[in-house]
Structures are given as C-alpha cells and as structure tokens.
Write a protein that holds these residues in place. Structure first.
Motif, PDB file in Angstrom:
ATOM      1  N   PHE A  33       0.827  -1.362   0.096  1.00  0.00           N
ATOM      2  CA  PHE A  33       0.077  -0.047   0.144  1.00  0.00           C
ATOM      3  C   PHE A  33       0.892   1.240   0.064  1.00  0.00           C
ATOM      4  N   GLY A  34       0.157   2.501  -0.349  1.00  0.00           N
ATOM      5  CA  GLY A  34       1.223   3.630  -0.224  1.00  0.00           C
ATOM      6  C   GLY A  34       2.140   3.741  -1.475  1.00  0.00           C
ATOM      7  N   ASP A  35       3.319   3.863  -1.009  1.00  0.00           N
ATOM      8  CA  ASP A  35       4.271   4.218  -2.069  1.00  0.00           C
ATOM      9  C   ASP A  35       4.860   2.870  -2.879  1.00  0.00           C
ATOM     10  N   GLY A  36       4.384   1.678  -2.274  1.00  0.00           N
ATOM     11  CA  GLY A  36       4.797   0.544  -3.122  1.00  0.00           C
ATOM     12  C   GLY A  36       3.922   0.188  -4.205  1.00  0.00           C
ATOM     13  N   LEU A  37       3.147  -0.755  -4.308  1.00  0.00           N
ATOM     14  CA  LEU A  37       2.313  -0.991  -5.209  1.00  0.00           C
ATOM     15  C   LEU A  37       1.135  -0.077  -5.470  1.00  0.00           C
ATOM     16  N   LEU A  39      -1.607   0.191  -3.475  1.00  0.00           N
ATOM     17  CA  LEU A  39      -3.077  -0.440  -3.331  1.00  0.00           C
ATOM     18  C   LEU A  39      -3.870   0.408  -2.291  1.00  0.00           C
ATOM     19  N   ASP A  40      -5.144   0.280  -2.489  1.00  0.00           N
ATOM     20  CA  ASP A  40      -5.912   1.088  -1.510  1.00  0.00           C
ATOM     21  C   ASP A  40      -6.997   0.204  -0.860  1.00  0.00           C
ATOM     22  N   SER A  41      -7.865   0.880   0.006  1.00  0.00           N
ATOM     23  CA  SER A  41      -8.675   0.123   0.758  1.00  0.00           C
ATOM     24  C   SER A  41      -9.551  -1.080  -0.109  1.00  0.00           C
ATOM     25  N   ILE A  42     -10.003  -0.630  -1.182  1.00  0.00           N
ATOM     26  CA  ILE A  42     -10.788  -1.562  -2.015  1.00  0.00           C
ATOM     27  C   ILE A  42      -9.806  -2.819  -2.228  1.00  0.00           C
ATOM     28  N   ASP A  43      -8.771  -2.652  -2.610  1.00  0.00           N
ATOM     29  CA  ASP A  43      -7.689  -3.716  -2.862  1.00  0.00           C
ATOM     30  C   ASP A  43      -7.674  -4.891  -1.713  1.00  0.00           C
ATOM     31  N   ALA A  44      -7.728  -3.994  -0.366  1.00  0.00           N
ATOM     32  CA  ALA A  44      -7.498  -4.599   0.788  1.00  0.00           C
ATOM     33  C   ALA A  44      -8.566  -5.706   0.765  1.00  0.00           C
TER      34      ALA A  44
END
Length: 85
Positions: A33-37, A39-44
C-alpha cells in the motif's frame, strides 16, 4: 516459501487487475500500500477475500490486516503459519 511468494504475486496481479505490473516488478519486501504497489482500501478487501478463498484464513481485525499486508514477505510468512487449506 519462494513458491508461495511467486503464487501470491501472480494472484495479486490477477485479482486486482494490475495490468501495469508483472511478477518481476514486485520485490518480496515492497510495501503493498502507499508508495509500494499503491494499493487502496478496496484492494485490501479483495486481498482479504483472496486469503479466505485460497488459504482458509479469515482476517477480522483491521490492525492485523495492516500488518499482514505490509509486504509479500510478511504475507507469505503469515499464510505459512495460519493457512487452513
């Protein structure tokens, strides 16, 4: 463990439709999440469903989820220790 990490990368790319990524683009220690891939909360939520469906792991504590999804390395270790399937 390496096979599981590879499988996770493939599943994440497929499940989340990350068309701009391939397995080689994701390092084991990259943050998801964040600076990595990015991803956001929906992805979680999608990852939580994937854990349940593919590995029999039910995450109910949001704080635990934040830790578990910190990287592929951490996720693979968690699955190895808690998998039901």
């Amino acid at each position: 463990m390496e096979a599981l990490k590879q499988e996770l990368k493939e599943n994440i790319i497929e499940q989340l439709n990350l068309e701009d990524f391939n397995v080689e683009d994701i390092a084991d220690g990259d943050t998801l999440f964040g600076d990595g891939l990015g991803l956001d909360s929906i992805d979680a939520l999608e990852l939580i469903v994937m854990l349940d469906k593919d590995y029999g792991i039910k995450l109910t504590d949001p704080k635990e989820g934040k830790t578990v999804f910190s990287s592929i390395e951490v996720l693979a270790t968690y699955i190895t220790e808690h998998r039901k399937k």
